[in-house]
Enzyme design. Structure first.
Site, PDB file in Angstrom:
ATOM      1  N   ASP A  67       0.849  -1.194   0.000  1.00  0.00           N
ATOM      2  CA  ASP A  67       0.000   0.000   0.000  1.00  0.00           C
ATOM      3  C   ASP A  67       0.884   1.243   0.000  1.00  0.00           C
ATOM      4  O   ASP A  67       1.788   1.378   0.829  1.00  0.00           O
ATOM      5  CB  ASP A  67      -0.910  -0.018   1.239  1.00  0.00           C
ATOM      6  CG  ASP A  67      -1.894   1.140   1.239  1.00  0.00           C
ATOM      7  OD1 ASP A  67      -3.024   0.973   0.769  1.00  0.00           O
ATOM      8  OD2 ASP A  67      -1.511   2.229   1.718  1.00  0.00           O
ATOM      9  N   ASP A  81      -3.783   2.378  -5.268  1.00  0.00           N
ATOM     10  CA  ASP A  81      -2.506   2.399  -4.543  1.00  0.00           C
ATOM     11  C   ASP A  81      -2.204   1.141  -3.746  1.00  0.00           C
ATOM     12  O   ASP A  81      -1.268   1.126  -2.961  1.00  0.00           O
ATOM     13  CB  ASP A  81      -2.433   3.640  -3.634  1.00  0.00           C
ATOM     14  CG  ASP A  81      -3.077   3.441  -2.284  1.00  0.00           C
ATOM     15  OD1 ASP A  81      -4.114   2.746  -2.200  1.00  0.00           O
ATOM     16  OD2 ASP A  81      -2.537   3.975  -1.301  1.00  0.00           O
ATOM     17  N   GLU A  82      -2.980   0.084  -3.935  1.00  0.00           N
ATOM     18  CA  GLU A  82      -2.675  -1.107  -3.141  1.00  0.00           C
ATOM     19  C   GLU A  82      -3.087  -2.390  -3.841  1.00  0.00           C
ATOM     20  O   GLU A  82      -3.980  -2.397  -4.687  1.00  0.00           O
ATOM     21  CB  GLU A  82      -3.365  -1.035  -1.778  1.00  0.00           C
ATOM     22  CG  GLU A  82      -4.864  -1.150  -1.846  1.00  0.00           C
ATOM     23  CD  GLU A  82      -5.505  -0.951  -0.484  1.00  0.00           C
ATOM     24  OE1 GLU A  82      -5.549  -1.906   0.297  1.00  0.00           O
ATOM     25  OE2 GLU A  82      -5.946   0.183  -0.219  1.00  0.00           O
TER      26      GLU A  82
HETATM   27  N1  DCP Z   1      -8.880   8.534  -1.199  1.00  0.00           N
HETATM   28  C1  DCP Z   1      -9.942   9.349  -1.556  1.00  0.00           C
HETATM   29  N2  DCP Z   1     -11.056   9.444  -0.767  1.00  0.00           N
HETATM   30  C2  DCP Z   1     -11.114   8.734   0.390  1.00  0.00           C
HETATM   31  C3  DCP Z   1     -10.044   7.888   0.786  1.00  0.00           C
HETATM   32  C4  DCP Z   1      -8.915   7.820  -0.044  1.00  0.00           C
HETATM   33  O1  DCP Z   1      -9.894   9.981  -2.613  1.00  0.00           O
HETATM   34  N3  DCP Z   1     -12.206   8.851   1.148  1.00  0.00           N
HETATM   35  C5  DCP Z   1      -7.689   8.492  -2.083  1.00  0.00           C
HETATM   36  C6  DCP Z   1      -6.612   9.418  -1.588  1.00  0.00           C
HETATM   37  C7  DCP Z   1      -5.552   8.534  -1.024  1.00  0.00           C
HETATM   38  C8  DCP Z   1      -5.717   7.264  -1.828  1.00  0.00           C
HETATM   39  O2  DCP Z   1      -7.119   7.190  -2.147  1.00  0.00           O
HETATM   40  O3  DCP Z   1      -4.254   9.102  -1.158  1.00  0.00           O
HETATM   41  C9  DCP Z   1      -5.287   6.021  -1.085  1.00  0.00           C
HETATM   42  O4  DCP Z   1      -6.054   5.877   0.095  1.00  0.00           O
HETATM   43  P1  DCP Z   1      -5.453   5.274   1.424  1.00  0.00           P
HETATM   44  O5  DCP Z   1      -6.589   4.946   2.309  1.00  0.00           O
HETATM   45  O6  DCP Z   1      -4.492   4.176   1.091  1.00  0.00           O
HETATM   46  O7  DCP Z   1      -4.699   6.494   2.114  1.00  0.00           O
HETATM   47  P2  DCP Z   1      -3.312   7.161   1.814  1.00  0.00           P
HETATM   48  O8  DCP Z   1      -2.528   6.413   0.787  1.00  0.00           O
HETATM   49  O9  DCP Z   1      -3.546   8.606   1.507  1.00  0.00           O
HETATM   50  O10 DCP Z   1      -2.590   7.091   3.217  1.00  0.00           O
HETATM   51  P3  DCP Z   1      -1.895   5.839   3.978  1.00  0.00           P
HETATM   52  O11 DCP Z   1      -0.439   6.194   4.059  1.00  0.00           O
HETATM   53  O12 DCP Z   1      -2.530   5.802   5.319  1.00  0.00           O
HETATM   54  O13 DCP Z   1      -2.166   4.613   3.164  1.00  0.00           O
HETATM   55 CA    CA Z   2      -2.222   4.183   0.926  1.00  0.00          CA
HETATM   56 CA    CA Z   3      -4.925   2.202   0.020  1.00  0.00          CA
END
Ligand code: DCP
Ligand code: CA
Ligand code: CA
Length: 356
Positions: free
Chosen positions: A11, A105-106
């Site tokens: 991720d 992203d995962e």
């Molecule tokens: N995303 C979004 N709306 C949401 C949740 C996430 O548009 N309600 C998008 C933005 C994030 C991406 O999806 O950057 C990936 O979500 P993640 O939950 O994996 O969160 P992040 O990658 O931002 O942070 P982490 O380091 O906790 O994985």
């Molecule tokens: Ca992420």
């Molecule tokens: Ca994710």
């Protein structure tokens, strides 16, 4: 030799905001968010600097600004995120074709058998993380274990830029100590229901029988009974990512008036909201399908700047679309409302695919 599977969950860290900070040095080290603006909307992603102030994704912008007045709002660049997503999938594919992306992203990878005949999944996960850094200048975290449930939880433990391994002999102790809200698939509502009956950790959860959990939590109860015992046989399924979700109805009497049409769309958006919320699906493109009484069918879409699944937002976009289409004296025999351009995060697709 161990007969366990070797599953990796990878991720990306603070995905959208990390891409923005990579591409604009002025944003590095600063509290930034992607999505929304100072006055309205919802935050999609928050940089780690912004999270120190309590800013989180899915938080209304106004609340975020209160927590962090110097917060910087950066517009989305979905093409850039998709490009990175493709780069990381290419890296995964160097090791296995058993890749199950859950969102941009995962992904899960099954490396039990792998293209390079490597024995150690830990080694593979580290190679992948190194290649991601080299080729994208971004960091990813990884979880390595014997099934999807454990790998997914593990990837979150040493975030950012970390790796967590749960070896077969560590599984029981790890799960017994794990707070219930960290269990993959347990949302806020389920967590509070569990706490009401004294379940705070995996250890507490284990005190309940399969029948008790099934009675209280249905299919999910059965799933979690097994998961807390380290049992999760779901295979890594290549390319299972969902592209859209929709609801449609064929009406026994054609819809003739704009009031009828509005009422019908309101009904459909409610159903769409329920079913997407249950699966934790949000999307940016709203699709409307219309079939007239002469069977002519049209579909129209509108893309908005943030992800949503709220009935009100979907309804108002649909009404805009209807407005754009303009009046028509044919009756309507079918209407469909859908979401695409999804950010399909997880947990609830999960609940649907439980097979024990
Ligand atoms: N995303 C979004 N709306 C949401 C949740 C996430 O548009 N309600 C998008 C933005 C994030 C991406 O999806 O950057 C990936 O979500 P993640 O939950 O994996 O969160 P992040 O990658 O931002 O942070 P982490 O380091 O906790 O994985
Ligand atoms: Ca992420
Ligand atoms: Ca994710």
């Amino acid at each position: 030799m161990s007969d366990h599977r070797k599953i990796i969950h990878v991720d990306m860290d603070a995905f959208f905001t990390s891409v923005e900070q990579r591409d604009n040095p002025a944003l590095r080290g600063r509290p930034i968010v992607v999505g929304g603006n100072e006055k309205r909307g919802v935050i999609a992603a928050a940089s780690y600097e912004a999270r120190k102030y309590g800013v989180r994704s899915a938080m209304p912008s106004a609340q975020a600004v209160k927590l962090c007045p110097q917060l910087i709002f950066v517009p989305h660049r979905f093409d850039a995120y998709r490009e990175v997503s493709g780069q990381i999938r290419d890296i995964f594919a160097e090791y296995t074709d058993l890749i199950e992306p859950l969102s941009l992203d995962e992904a899960f990878l099954d490396v039990t058998e792998n293209k390079l005949q490597l024995k150690s999944a830990i080694n593979i996960a580290n190679q992948i993380r190194r290649k991601i850094k080299e080729r994208t200048q971004l960091t990813a975290s990884a979880g390595v274990s014997i099934n999807k449930f454990l790998a997914k939880i593990a990837s979150d433990v040493n975030k950012p830029d970390g790796i967590t391994v749960i070896l077969p002999e560590q599984v029981d102790a790890f799960l017994e100590e794990l707070p219930i809200e960290r269990f993959f698939g347990v949302g806020k509502a389920t967590a509070s229901k569990m706490k009401e009956i004294g379940i705070f950790t995996g250890h507490d959860l284990k005190q309940y029988s399969l029948v008790q959990l099934a009675e209280r939590f249905g299919k999910f109860g059965r799933y979690i009974y097994h998961a807390v015992r380290g049992e999760d046989n779901r295979p890594v399924k290549a390319n299972r990512i969902r592209k859209s979700i929709s609801k449609e109805t064929t009406y026994s009497a054609n819809l003739m008036t704009s009031e009828d049409i509005k009422a019908a769309i309101t009904q459909l958006t409610k159903q769409l909201h329920e079913s997407s919320a249950k699966r934790n699906i949000i999307g940016r493109t709203i699709n409307l399908k219309l079939r007239y009484d002469d069977f002519a069918t049209i579909t129209r879409s509108k893309t908005i700047s943030y992800y949503t699944n709220t009935a009100e937002v979907i309804l108002s976009v649909c009404l805009d679309i209807i407005n754009d289409i303009g009046p028509d004296n044919r009756g309507i025999r079918l209407l469909g409302v859908g979401l695409s351009n999804l950010n399909t995060e997880l947990s609830y697709d999960y609940q649907l695919s439980l097979e024990f």
